[in-house]
Design a protein around this motif. Sequence first.
Motif, PDB file in Angstrom:
ATOM      1  N   UNK A  63       6.707   5.105  -6.211  1.00  0.00           N
ATOM      2  CA  UNK A  63       8.078   5.568  -5.975  1.00  0.00           C
ATOM      3  C   UNK A  63       8.911   5.511  -7.251  1.00  0.00           C
ATOM      4  N   UNK A  64       8.693   4.482  -8.063  1.00  0.00           N
ATOM      5  CA  UNK A  64       9.494   4.359  -9.287  1.00  0.00           C
ATOM      6  C   UNK A  64       8.800   5.002 -10.492  1.00  0.00           C
ATOM      7  N   UNK A  65       7.592   5.536 -10.278  1.00  0.00           N
ATOM      8  CA  UNK A  65       6.825   6.149 -11.368  1.00  0.00           C
ATOM      9  C   UNK A  65       6.271   7.471 -10.860  1.00  0.00           C
ATOM     10  N   UNK A  66       7.080   8.524 -10.831  1.00  0.00           N
ATOM     11  CA  UNK A  66       6.686   9.764 -10.164  1.00  0.00           C
ATOM     12  C   UNK A  66       5.481  10.462 -10.772  1.00  0.00           C
ATOM     13  N   UNK A  67       5.145  10.178 -12.041  1.00  0.00           N
ATOM     14  CA  UNK A  67       3.964  10.802 -12.632  1.00  0.00           C
ATOM     15  C   UNK A  67       2.687  10.028 -12.319  1.00  0.00           C
ATOM     16  N   UNK A  68       2.790   8.933 -11.576  1.00  0.00           N
ATOM     17  CA  UNK A  68       1.608   8.216 -11.097  1.00  0.00           C
ATOM     18  C   UNK A  68       1.182   8.801  -9.754  1.00  0.00           C
ATOM     19  N   UNK A  69      -0.083   9.167  -9.632  1.00  0.00           N
ATOM     20  CA  UNK A  69      -0.634   9.594  -8.354  1.00  0.00           C
ATOM     21  C   UNK A  69      -0.714   8.360  -7.449  1.00  0.00           C
ATOM     22  N   UNK A  70       0.009   8.392  -6.357  1.00  0.00           N
ATOM     23  CA  UNK A  70       0.088   7.257  -5.438  1.00  0.00           C
ATOM     24  C   UNK A  70      -1.324   6.799  -5.054  1.00  0.00           C
ATOM     25  N   UNK A  71      -1.654   5.577  -5.449  1.00  0.00           N
ATOM     26  CA  UNK A  71      -3.000   5.027  -5.299  1.00  0.00           C
ATOM     27  C   UNK A  71      -3.014   3.932  -4.235  1.00  0.00           C
ATOM     28  N   UNK A  72      -4.122   3.804  -3.527  1.00  0.00           N
ATOM     29  CA  UNK A  72      -4.289   2.734  -2.539  1.00  0.00           C
ATOM     30  C   UNK A  72      -5.734   2.253  -2.577  1.00  0.00           C
ATOM     31  N   UNK A  73      -6.030   1.227  -1.796  1.00  0.00           N
ATOM     32  CA  UNK A  73      -7.362   0.643  -1.812  1.00  0.00           C
ATOM     33  C   UNK A  73      -7.694   0.071  -0.443  1.00  0.00           C
ATOM     34  N   UNK A  74      -8.868  -0.573  -0.322  1.00  0.00           N
ATOM     35  CA  UNK A  74      -9.290  -1.147   0.957  1.00  0.00           C
ATOM     36  C   UNK A  74     -10.417  -2.141   0.724  1.00  0.00           C
ATOM     37  N   UNK A  75     -10.742  -2.875   1.781  1.00  0.00           N
ATOM     38  CA  UNK A  75     -11.799  -3.889   1.758  1.00  0.00           C
ATOM     39  C   UNK A  75     -12.404  -3.924   3.157  1.00  0.00           C
ATOM     40  N   UNK A  76     -13.690  -4.221   3.294  1.00  0.00           N
ATOM     41  CA  UNK A  76     -14.283  -4.287   4.637  1.00  0.00           C
ATOM     42  C   UNK A  76     -13.762  -5.498   5.415  1.00  0.00           C
ATOM     43  N   UNK A  77     -12.810  -5.256   6.285  1.00  0.00           N
ATOM     44  CA  UNK A  77     -12.180  -6.325   7.058  1.00  0.00           C
ATOM     45  C   UNK A  77     -11.550  -5.713   8.298  1.00  0.00           C
ATOM     46  N   UNK A  78     -11.339  -6.495   9.332  1.00  0.00           N
ATOM     47  CA  UNK A  78     -10.640  -5.978  10.514  1.00  0.00           C
ATOM     48  C   UNK A  78      -9.270  -5.430  10.120  1.00  0.00           C
ATOM     49  N   UNK A  79      -8.922  -4.287  10.657  1.00  0.00           N
ATOM     50  CA  UNK A  79      -7.631  -3.693  10.368  1.00  0.00           C
ATOM     51  C   UNK A  79      -7.626  -2.758   9.180  1.00  0.00           C
TER      52      UNK A  79
END
Length: 294
Positions: free
Chosen positions: A97-113
Amino acid sequence: MTETAEVHAFWRQLGLPGLIDVHTHFMPERVLDKVWAYFDSAGPLTGRPWPIAYRHDEQQRVDTLRGFGVRAFTAMLYPHRPDMAAWLNAWAAGFAERTPDCLHTATFFPEPGAGEYVAAALERGARVFKAHVQVGGYDPNDPLLEPVWGLLAESGTPVVVHCGSGPAPGKHTGPGPIGALLGRHPRLRLIVAHLGLPEYADFLDLADRHRSVHLDTTMVFTDFTERTAPFPPAELPRLAALQGRILFGSDFPNIPYGYPHALHALARLGLGEDWLRAVCHHNAAGLFGLTPPG
């Protein structure tokens, strides 16, 4: 010539509006400090020092990429244990949100939810995910990740996945586990980090079999990597043939050399200016739907 001038000269000579770097790291300060401490002590793991070339504060690192003319970049972040990914995703959303030239990135881990917080990240605007099979020490075929892969395949969201066995093999690295995953989810838009180093040929095979598979150039072809995991010259024609699915990545800021070297390492492959234009800008622009500047 300064680094900034070198980078500008590179992309301007190709007639590009700048670069797109699909493999850069931004994460919460305390997490990044631990990552840097890991690289500082990586000698026993890699057999040589790994100095961080751009060990600066967050804003200075953002300004450095912008100064280089990097039009878009990522915030590759990843958990190494449960109950961490959702918190990282919240931080990454704020960073985007504060860095508009950054492609919004996310991640995950094998866990419930995991399926729920990945769905929430997509709803909030995540455009690319990071999966680090080596650091996370998990099997990408863990049943807890089935909802995640299903969501990402259905949405067509790219996933940068570190699944090769470099710099040191993990229990679930190598082409086998990812090949099994693609057998169940052939539509996944996977971006194999580091060209699958050191199993280059095997991951090129995967890309040949699955048109949704891309590969990034992160750290490959540089002097640092060529000393221990050289790219086989015999595979260069295949790299040329996959021109439309190779993406430039740098691993900034966690690289032990200057940013321009990663670009010069690509140029000295001799695959031509069209290949360089595709890899350094056009392929990522198409994959992420980035419009021309201006």
